[in-house]
Design a protein around this motif. Structure first.
Motif, PDB file in Angstrom:
ATOM      1  N   ASN A   1       0.813  -1.219   0.000  1.00 46.29           N
ATOM      2  CA  ASN A   1       0.000   0.000   0.000  1.00 46.29           C
ATOM      3  C   ASN A   1       0.847   1.269   0.000  1.00 46.29           C
ATOM      4  O   ASN A   1       0.319   2.349  -0.253  1.00 46.29           O
ATOM      5  CB  ASN A   1      -0.965   0.001   1.182  1.00 46.29           C
ATOM      6  CG  ASN A   1      -2.077  -1.008   0.970  1.00 46.29           C
ATOM      7  OD1 ASN A   1      -2.614  -1.137  -0.122  1.00 46.29           O
ATOM      8  ND2 ASN A   1      -2.389  -1.751   2.014  1.00 46.29           N
TER       9      ASN A   1
ATOM     10  N   SER B   1     -11.152  -0.193  -4.046  1.00 48.85           N
ATOM     11  CA  SER B   1     -10.805  -1.072  -2.933  1.00 48.85           C
ATOM     12  C   SER B   1     -10.786  -2.541  -3.333  1.00 48.85           C
ATOM     13  O   SER B   1     -10.244  -3.383  -2.614  1.00 48.85           O
ATOM     14  CB  SER B   1     -11.760  -0.853  -1.758  1.00 48.85           C
ATOM     15  OG  SER B   1     -13.080  -1.155  -2.149  1.00 48.85           O
TER      16      SER B   1
ATOM     17  N   ARG C   1       0.266   2.407  -3.349  1.00 51.21           N
ATOM     18  CA  ARG C   1      -1.136   2.461  -3.796  1.00 51.21           C
ATOM     19  C   ARG C   1      -1.535   3.898  -4.103  1.00 51.21           C
ATOM     20  O   ARG C   1      -1.452   4.781  -3.259  1.00 51.21           O
ATOM     21  CB  ARG C   1      -2.052   1.906  -2.704  1.00 51.21           C
ATOM     22  CG  ARG C   1      -3.477   1.788  -3.120  1.00 51.21           C
ATOM     23  CD  ARG C   1      -4.329   1.255  -1.966  1.00 51.21           C
ATOM     24  NE  ARG C   1      -5.660   0.978  -2.446  1.00 51.21           N
ATOM     25  CZ  ARG C   1      -6.072  -0.183  -2.938  1.00 51.21           C
ATOM     26  NH1 ARG C   1      -5.218  -1.182  -3.010  1.00 51.21           N
ATOM     27  NH2 ARG C   1      -7.290  -0.345  -3.363  1.00 51.21           N
TER      28      ARG C   1
END
Length: 191
Positions: free
Chosen positions: A180, A189, A183
């Motif tokens: 992440n 999601s 990300r």
């Protein structure tokens, strides 16, 4: 054992060996298996089986290795530690196959998401998922990532800097870092 096998097959020089130092995965497999001293003899046998070749054309090394390993397993049935090495080798292969699947799943998700700036996230995620499987998964992730970057750097035209950043994300994921970190904001999601 080898000379008996050669006599039974009727050949004067039954085995010819060749170096296999270019096979990176086998070296990692040997290092993984050699964690204890008790497997050293078994590893020497595995190394021999990997490099054994019969001198006539059309013979497959796989069958030679299977024959030798079967003979050794029968001859050393009182030594169950050989099974530990075989089990670890099987786990390495299973992890490598699963790691390749993780890498493919990350690639498929990246193509499906088609989200600008998410490339590094999917690189890190694929390597992270693969490496969590164990040494085989980490090996598969490294081999696939390196091959992809070597091929892509010559074809995509995005340059050395993009390749370097991709490899940084690959290494981050393989080392257990949170994917992440790469990300992008707004990535659904689902990914």
């Amino acid at each position: 054992m080898i000379s008996v096998l050669g006599v039974l097959m009727g050949i004067s020089q039954p085995w010819v060996s060749f170096p296999v130092s270019s096979f990176e995965g086998f070296e990692l497999l040997i290092n993984t298996l050699s964690e204890s001293e008790s497997t050293q003899d078994d590893l020497q046998l595995l190394w021999f089986c990997h490099s054994a070749v019969l001198p006539w054309p059309g013979t497959m090394r796989l069958w030679v290795c299977i024959t030798l390993l079967s003979t050794v397993l029968c001859a050393s049935a009182d030594r169950p530690r050989i099974f530990d090495g075989i089990i670890r080798a099987g786990q390495f292969v299973r992890d490598a196959a699963g790691g390749a699947g993780d890498m493919f799943r990350a690639y498929k998700d990246m193509r499906e998401a088609n989200y600008k700036g998410a490339d590094k996230y999917f690189h890190a995620r694929g390597n992270y998922d693969a490496a969590r499987r164990g040494p085989g998964g980490a090996w598969a992730a490294r081999v696939i990532s390196d091959a992809r970057e070597n091929w892509q750097s010559g074809v995509s035209g995005r340059g050395a800097e993009d390749t370097r950043l991709d490899q940084e994300a690959n290494a981050w994921g393989r080392s257990g870092g949170d994917p992440n970190r790469y990300r992008p904001k707004g990535l659904p999601s689902k990914y």
